[in-house]
Design an enzyme around this catalytic site. Structure first.
Site, PDB file in Angstrom:
ATOM      1  N   GLY A 112      -3.616   0.031  -1.088  1.00  0.00           N
ATOM      2  CA  GLY A 112      -3.093   0.643  -2.400  1.00  0.00           C
ATOM      3  C   GLY A 112      -3.933   1.789  -3.130  1.00  0.00           C
ATOM      4  N   LYS A 133     -11.911   5.566  -0.654  1.00  0.00           N
ATOM      5  CA  LYS A 133     -11.155   4.792  -1.574  1.00  0.00           C
ATOM      6  C   LYS A 133     -11.289   5.368  -2.885  1.00  0.00           C
ATOM      7  CE  LYS A 133     -12.152  -0.228  -3.032  1.00  0.00           C
ATOM      8  NZ  LYS A 133     -12.983  -1.381  -2.544  1.00  0.00           N
ATOM      9  N   GLY A 146      -4.207   3.700  -7.865  1.00  0.00           N
ATOM     10  CA  GLY A 146      -4.720   4.240  -6.924  1.00  0.00           C
ATOM     11  C   GLY A 146      -6.190   4.783  -6.822  1.00  0.00           C
ATOM     12  N   ASP A 280      -6.450 -10.555   2.922  1.00  0.00           N
ATOM     13  CA  ASP A 280      -6.379  -9.294   2.835  1.00  0.00           C
ATOM     14  C   ASP A 280      -7.708  -8.634   2.869  1.00  0.00           C
ATOM     15  OD1 ASP A 280      -6.010 -10.153   0.115  1.00  0.00           O
ATOM     16  OD2 ASP A 280      -6.132  -8.044  -0.437  1.00  0.00           O
ATOM     17  N   ASN A 281      -8.755  -9.379   2.659  1.00  0.00           N
ATOM     18  CA  ASN A 281      -9.991  -8.621   2.523  1.00  0.00           C
ATOM     19  C   ASN A 281     -11.044  -9.231   3.537  1.00  0.00           C
ATOM     20  OD1 ASN A 281      -9.496  -7.155  -0.127  1.00  0.00           O
ATOM     21  ND2 ASN A 281     -10.307  -8.954  -1.156  1.00  0.00           N
ATOM     22  N   ASP A 290     -14.600  -4.580   1.526  1.00  0.00           N
ATOM     23  CA  ASP A 290     -13.927  -4.742   0.107  1.00  0.00           C
ATOM     24  C   ASP A 290     -15.043  -5.331  -0.813  1.00  0.00           C
ATOM     25  OD1 ASP A 290     -11.851  -3.277   0.881  1.00  0.00           O
ATOM     26  OD2 ASP A 290     -10.276  -4.606   0.122  1.00  0.00           O
TER      27      ASP A 290
HETATM   28  P1  AMP Z   1      -8.550  -6.307  -3.798  1.00  0.00           P
HETATM   29  O1  AMP Z   1      -8.416  -7.438  -4.866  1.00  0.00           O
HETATM   30  O2  AMP Z   1      -9.350  -5.054  -4.650  1.00  0.00           O
HETATM   31  O3  AMP Z   1      -8.668  -6.411  -2.417  1.00  0.00           O
HETATM   32  O4  AMP Z   1      -7.089  -5.656  -4.107  1.00  0.00           O
HETATM   33  C1  AMP Z   1      -5.920  -6.258  -3.755  1.00  0.00           C
HETATM   34  C2  AMP Z   1      -4.703  -5.315  -3.273  1.00  0.00           C
HETATM   35  O5  AMP Z   1      -4.684  -4.515  -4.721  1.00  0.00           O
HETATM   36  C3  AMP Z   1      -4.905  -4.207  -2.409  1.00  0.00           C
HETATM   37  O6  AMP Z   1      -3.671  -3.897  -1.868  1.00  0.00           O
HETATM   38  C4  AMP Z   1      -5.427  -3.030  -3.019  1.00  0.00           C
HETATM   39  O7  AMP Z   1      -5.102  -2.000  -2.236  1.00  0.00           O
HETATM   40  C5  AMP Z   1      -4.619  -3.087  -4.458  1.00  0.00           C
HETATM   41  N1  AMP Z   1      -5.425  -2.202  -5.447  1.00  0.00           N
HETATM   42  C6  AMP Z   1      -6.376  -2.753  -6.173  1.00  0.00           C
HETATM   43  N2  AMP Z   1      -6.840  -1.721  -6.994  1.00  0.00           N
HETATM   44  C7  AMP Z   1      -5.850  -0.754  -6.988  1.00  0.00           C
HETATM   45  C8  AMP Z   1      -5.647   0.299  -7.625  1.00  0.00           C
HETATM   46  N3  AMP Z   1      -6.416   0.702  -8.783  1.00  0.00           N
HETATM   47  N4  AMP Z   1      -4.619   1.223  -7.402  1.00  0.00           N
HETATM   48  C9  AMP Z   1      -3.830   0.764  -6.338  1.00  0.00           C
HETATM   49  N5  AMP Z   1      -3.954  -0.361  -5.836  1.00  0.00           N
HETATM   50  C10 AMP Z   1      -4.859  -1.094  -6.078  1.00  0.00           C
HETATM   51 MG    MG Z   2      -8.881  -5.563  -0.989  1.00  0.00          MG
END
Ligand code: AMP
Ligand code: MG
Length: 539
Positions: A112, A133, A146, A280-281, A290
């Site tokens: 994302g 990132k 993003g 996913d992590n 992550d």
């Molecule tokens: P995370 O909990 O950080 O591993 O994120 C879980 C999901 O949310 C993943 O698909 C990330 O890419 C997406 N994500 C987290 N923060 C953002 C952001 N600021 N913009 C877009 N996608 C995000």
């Molecule tokens: Mg993640």
């Protein structure tokens, strides 16, 4: 003989973008959020940023890419790794994955805010994927922006490198760059949003494939694509297993279980709490990936989690990590099941994880205590009591083990020693020494006596014990408050602390007397400060 001079530097990077070449890619090139079905990736360009400024870079990672210091300090480097410009051979994309978040299936997630720039083949022939990132929206951004802020990017940059130097498998970080843009964030999701400086980190790893890349395909019933991704992953990241076949699938999953167990054992050894162990992590290579609301155990509290979002359930607390990794492996096994004729080999590998973890834990605890081998007969009791003793009052885990290495067997086993005073040399590990009652002192002293007896029985040399203990018990870890201090300064355009910590954390097991201030316990002001003791997923 005339040696041919090989070109070096950014323009000489050799790209071989196998992921895009061998897997189906989304034909739509827009970053509009959507479900991407039937493809593993979507091409997307990093967003341009107004005023990129290099904050820090890791020379060891640059070395992997054959990039000199001069090259890393060039304007081109900052332009390229802020996402403003691409090198010939780069072909940016975001990958599609799903995942279980906090135990629940969340459907499509995907990169994302991560954009893969391409895969470099370095001079040693190693494949290294480069990933930005915080580089803007992708089809997987859902409703988010993003982007990433400086605070979380400093944490990711420093911790990736700290983990690597601690010997913990991890994705690496090449660079940390301010974008010159302000980003809105509501740090504690309490309606108090504020603007923060935006930043981009360039991560580096042999592969960024996660458990979730397989899960999303299985969830959508796309067995052929699942097989294609599995075969790709085996050929690219596990080439030693040979050509994909039913037997190779089994060995592959068993290896994923083994490397995951190994990664978690290292986390437990150094006191690292990931904070968001969603599927996913989880890296298919068993790399720590992550860095979000992670933290380091300071006071030894097995139930501690740095993630305020998880404070209720404590699903991802320190002590839960081995079980959660297994739970995640079970989800991966379920996803891979269509590639297997039977469940038995998957179950066998999962049992293998448990056995390996248990055995690995014994070896790890023996090493932390300076024992040459774990004696099941006596040492289970010794370790159980140690972990109880560490929880009597607030005890700094990292300091405790370092101080333990200095104790002398003769002092611990002396007949005439006062048991309640044996802990005196360890007092610096206690946050509030006045909390130690006479009963506590006696109990800790008794444990120290049994530890001394155990060492005596083994007959190890004092000097070699200390050396072995200090090789597995770090002196320096990225304590939460240390990262926060570096962030506070960086937000004022002073990047010296980031670079100082990066340098200190290159040799985390060494004494480094002039940097001992970074080895001390968390100061009292940091006890309840956001960023030091409380973190959220907002980053
Ligand atoms: P995370 O909990 O950080 O591993 O994120 C879980 C999901 O949310 C993943 O698909 C990330 O890419 C997406 N994500 C987290 N923060 C953002 C952001 N600021 N913009 C877009 N996608 C995000
Ligand atoms: Mg993640």
């Amino acid at each position: 003989m005339n040696a041919r001079i090989q070109p070096k530097g950014l323009t000489a990077l050799q790209f071989d973008n196998r992921f895009l070449r061998e897997l189906p890619v989304d034909p739509i090139n827009s970053n509009t959020p959507r479900q991407v079905i039937g493809y593993c990736a979507s091409r997307v360009l990093p967003a341009k940023v107004p005023q990129p400024q290099l904050v820090a870079y890791a020379q060891e990672v640059a070395d992997l890419l054959d990039l000199s210091a001069e090259e890393c300090q060039s304007d081109s480097f900052t332009e390229i790794f802020s996402g403003n410009r691409q090198l010939p051979g780069m072909d940016p994309y975001a990958s599609c994955y799903g995942g279980h978040q906090f135990g629940n299936w969340a459907g499509q997630l995907g990169d994302g805010r991560a954009i893969n720039l391409g895969e470099v083949i370095n001079r040693q022939g190693q494949r290294l994927a480069l990933q930005l990132k915080g580089s803007g929206r992708t089809p997987y951004s859902r409703s988010a922006d993003g982007l990433a802020v400086l605070r979380s990017s400093v944490r990711e940059f420093l911790c990736s490198e700290a983990m690597h130097h601690l010997g913990v498998p991890s994705t690496r970080a090449l660079s940390l760059i301010l974008t010159g843009e302000q980003v809105w964030r509501d740090m504690f999701y309490d309606g108090r949003a504020k603007q923060e400086p935006g930043a981009v980190v360039c991560r580096v790893a042999p592969s960024f494939i996660r458990f979730g890349n397989f899960q999303i395909l299985a969830a959508r019933g796309q067995t052929e694509l699942l097989r294609q991704l599995a075969d790709y992953c085996i050929r690219t990241d596990f080439p030693h297993l040979g050509e994909p076949s039913p037997a190779v699938y089994q060995q592959w999953f068993a290896e994923i279980c083994r490397s995951t167990a190994e990664m978690v054992l290292h986390w437990m050894r150094v006191g690292f709490v990931h904070g968001v162990m969603n599927t996913d992590n989880m890296s298919i290579l068993g790399l720590t990936i992550d860095y979000g609301p992670y933290g380091w155990l300071e006071d030894y509290d097995p139930n501690w989690t740095p993630n305020t979002t998880d404070a209720g359930g404590r699903r991802y607390s320190y002590a839960q990590q081995p079980q959660i990794a297994l739970w995640n492996l079970v989800q991966l096994a379920n996803a891979l099941y269509p590639l297997f004729d039977e469940a038995e080999p998957l179950e066998r590998a999962l049992d293998g994880y448990q056995a390996q973890y248990q055995q690995g834990r014994q070896t790890m605890m023996a090493q932390k205590l300076g024992l040459t081998a774990f004696d099941a007969e006596t040492d289970e009791t010794l370790v159980t009591e140690l972990l109880a003793v560490l929880q009597l009052v607030e005890t700094d885990m990292t300091r405790f083990y370092r101080l333990l290495a200095d104790l002398k067997v003769d002092d611990l086993t002396a007949e005439n020693a006062n048991t309640a005073e044996l802990l005196t040399p360890l007092l610096d590990a206690y946050y509030i020494p006045e909390q130690l009652t006479a009963a506590h002192r006696l109990r800790i002293g008794n444990w120290l006596r049994s530890y001394g007896d155990r060492l005596q029985k083994e007959g190890t040399q004092e000097a070699s014990r200390k050396q072995r203990m200090n090789a597995v018990n770090p002196n320096f870890v990225l304590r939460n408050y240390l990262a926060q201090e570096a962030i506070d300064q960086a937000e004022k355009q002073d990047f010296s602390r980031i670079n100082e910590l990066l340098e200190v954390l290159r040799r985390p097991y060494d004494e480094q007397p002039d940097k001992q201030q970074f080895a001390g316990k968390r100061p009292d002001w940091a006890r309840q400060r956001p960023g030091c003791s409380m973190l959220s997923c907002s980053s």
